[in-house]
Design a protein around this motif. Sequence first.
Motif, PDB file in Angstrom:
ATOM      1  N   ALA A 117     -49.846 -68.881  20.897  1.00  0.00           N
ATOM      2  CA  ALA A 117     -50.303 -68.409  19.386  1.00  0.00           C
ATOM      3  C   ALA A 117     -51.631 -67.525  20.410  1.00  0.00           C
ATOM      4  O   ALA A 117     -51.742 -66.758  19.356  1.00  0.00           O
ATOM      5  CB  ALA A 117     -51.005 -70.322  20.193  1.00  0.00           C
ATOM      6  N   ASP A 149     -57.499 -62.854  17.823  1.00  0.00           N
ATOM      7  CA  ASP A 149     -58.531 -63.521  17.662  1.00  0.00           C
ATOM      8  C   ASP A 149     -58.531 -64.824  17.419  1.00  0.00           C
ATOM      9  O   ASP A 149     -59.646 -65.459  17.072  1.00  0.00           O
ATOM     10  CB  ASP A 149     -58.564 -63.376  16.436  1.00  0.00           C
ATOM     11  CG  ASP A 149     -59.015 -61.696  15.973  1.00  0.00           C
ATOM     12  OD1 ASP A 149     -58.960 -60.756  17.416  1.00  0.00           O
ATOM     13  OD2 ASP A 149     -58.431 -61.028  14.926  1.00  0.00           O
ATOM     14  N   ALA A 150     -58.163 -65.829  17.637  1.00  0.00           N
ATOM     15  CA  ALA A 150     -57.993 -67.262  17.834  1.00  0.00           C
ATOM     16  C   ALA A 150     -58.276 -68.576  19.056  1.00  0.00           C
ATOM     17  O   ALA A 150     -58.145 -69.009  19.412  1.00  0.00           O
ATOM     18  CB  ALA A 150     -56.525 -67.917  17.305  1.00  0.00           C
ATOM     19  N   ARG A 151     -58.438 -66.987  19.969  1.00  0.00           N
ATOM     20  CA  ARG A 151     -58.882 -67.500  21.812  1.00  0.00           C
ATOM     21  C   ARG A 151     -59.511 -68.314  21.703  1.00  0.00           C
ATOM     22  O   ARG A 151     -58.997 -69.453  22.266  1.00  0.00           O
ATOM     23  CB  ARG A 151     -59.356 -66.560  22.910  1.00  0.00           C
ATOM     24  CG  ARG A 151     -59.129 -67.117  23.463  1.00  0.00           C
ATOM     25  CD  ARG A 151     -59.969 -66.104  24.784  1.00  0.00           C
ATOM     26  NE  ARG A 151     -59.177 -64.797  24.589  1.00  0.00           N
ATOM     27  CZ  ARG A 151     -57.290 -65.308  25.856  1.00  0.00           C
ATOM     28  NH1 ARG A 151     -57.325 -66.420  26.135  1.00  0.00           N
ATOM     29  NH2 ARG A 151     -56.729 -64.258  25.973  1.00  0.00           N
ATOM     30  N   GLU A 204     -51.313 -65.212  22.125  1.00  0.00           N
ATOM     31  CA  GLU A 204     -50.573 -63.407  21.765  1.00  0.00           C
ATOM     32  C   GLU A 204     -50.511 -63.341  20.134  1.00  0.00           C
ATOM     33  O   GLU A 204     -50.436 -61.947  19.354  1.00  0.00           O
ATOM     34  CB  GLU A 204     -48.454 -63.726  22.029  1.00  0.00           C
ATOM     35  CG  GLU A 204     -48.353 -63.973  23.807  1.00  0.00           C
ATOM     36  CD  GLU A 204     -46.875 -63.590  24.128  1.00  0.00           C
ATOM     37  OE1 GLU A 204     -46.514 -63.388  23.125  1.00  0.00           O
ATOM     38  OE2 GLU A 204     -46.425 -64.196  25.675  1.00  0.00           O
ATOM     39  N   ARG A 205     -49.563 -64.607  19.285  1.00  0.00           N
ATOM     40  CA  ARG A 205     -49.494 -64.157  17.722  1.00  0.00           C
ATOM     41  C   ARG A 205     -51.350 -64.197  17.577  1.00  0.00           C
ATOM     42  O   ARG A 205     -51.151 -63.024  16.402  1.00  0.00           O
ATOM     43  CB  ARG A 205     -48.746 -65.660  17.605  1.00  0.00           C
ATOM     44  CG  ARG A 205     -47.011 -65.620  17.515  1.00  0.00           C
ATOM     45  CD  ARG A 205     -46.489 -66.611  16.958  1.00  0.00           C
ATOM     46  NE  ARG A 205     -46.165 -67.384  17.693  1.00  0.00           N
ATOM     47  CZ  ARG A 205     -43.942 -67.057  16.692  1.00  0.00           C
ATOM     48  NH1 ARG A 205     -44.110 -66.132  15.565  1.00  0.00           N
ATOM     49  NH2 ARG A 205     -43.099 -67.299  17.231  1.00  0.00           N
ATOM     50  N   THR A 206     -51.613 -64.511  17.936  1.00  0.00           N
ATOM     51  CA  THR A 206     -53.268 -64.089  17.255  1.00  0.00           C
ATOM     52  C   THR A 206     -54.213 -64.826  18.058  1.00  0.00           C
ATOM     53  O   THR A 206     -55.189 -65.490  18.257  1.00  0.00           O
ATOM     54  CB  THR A 206     -53.306 -65.752  16.138  1.00  0.00           C
ATOM     55  OG1 THR A 206     -53.242 -66.946  17.067  1.00  0.00           O
ATOM     56  CG2 THR A 206     -52.411 -66.247  15.129  1.00  0.00           C
ATOM     57  N   GLU A 218     -60.083 -71.262  19.480  1.00  0.00           N
ATOM     58  CA  GLU A 218     -60.103 -72.240  18.992  1.00  0.00           C
ATOM     59  C   GLU A 218     -58.544 -73.033  19.745  1.00  0.00           C
ATOM     60  O   GLU A 218     -57.730 -74.061  20.021  1.00  0.00           O
ATOM     61  CB  GLU A 218     -59.358 -71.795  17.354  1.00  0.00           C
ATOM     62  CG  GLU A 218     -59.119 -73.155  16.908  1.00  0.00           C
ATOM     63  CD  GLU A 218     -58.350 -72.495  15.253  1.00  0.00           C
ATOM     64  OE1 GLU A 218     -57.056 -73.421  14.375  1.00  0.00           O
ATOM     65  OE2 GLU A 218     -58.264 -71.559  14.262  1.00  0.00           O
TER      66      GLU A 218
END
Length: 187
Positions: free
Chosen positions: A116, A122-124, A118-120, A126
């Motif tokens: 998650a 900016d969602a650290r 690696e893909r996103t 969450e």
Amino acid sequence: MTQTGSRIEKLLENNRNWASTWEKPLKMSQMRTSALKRGGGTLILTCLDPRCVPEQFFGPSFWGAVVRNAGGRATKDAITSITVLRSLSDVSSVLVIHHTDCGMTHLSDDGIRRDALERTPDARAEVEATESYGCFSSVDFEKTIGEDVMTLRGAKVLAGVDIRGMALDTESGIVTELTSLRPLEKM
């Protein structure tokens, strides 16, 4: 058109073909009345795996609600959905059905977090706030069914609901109740 777009168009085309055979269903008020006359409805909590389809493995006469999530786990959201459906159709029984070769046994919570992030990236916040994704080992297959049954039985909002645990063998299609999880008979 993108590959995703063409897949979606194919799904919509399939839907139009299917809809041409659609028979008008009961209205919600009729379904509620029917469930109440039967003494409440049955709800199945199961995995979102496409091999795990209660409407198929319980046969065409199965008429109940199905809540699906990754692994068929008894999450807060699953309890919320069961509570809503209990108000709607007086759910009297819940079957927790996990299945063999579940994708959740091929993953780990840490692996999902890494993927998650690696893909996103900016969602650290969450990703890090998610305590568990519900992964489990195939060795603990029956144990996780028991954990989920006990989680639901422990939810005060589900008091009075008959909650049972079952295992679907994806090789044979056979569903087996875990008798060790049956509620004690009242004398």
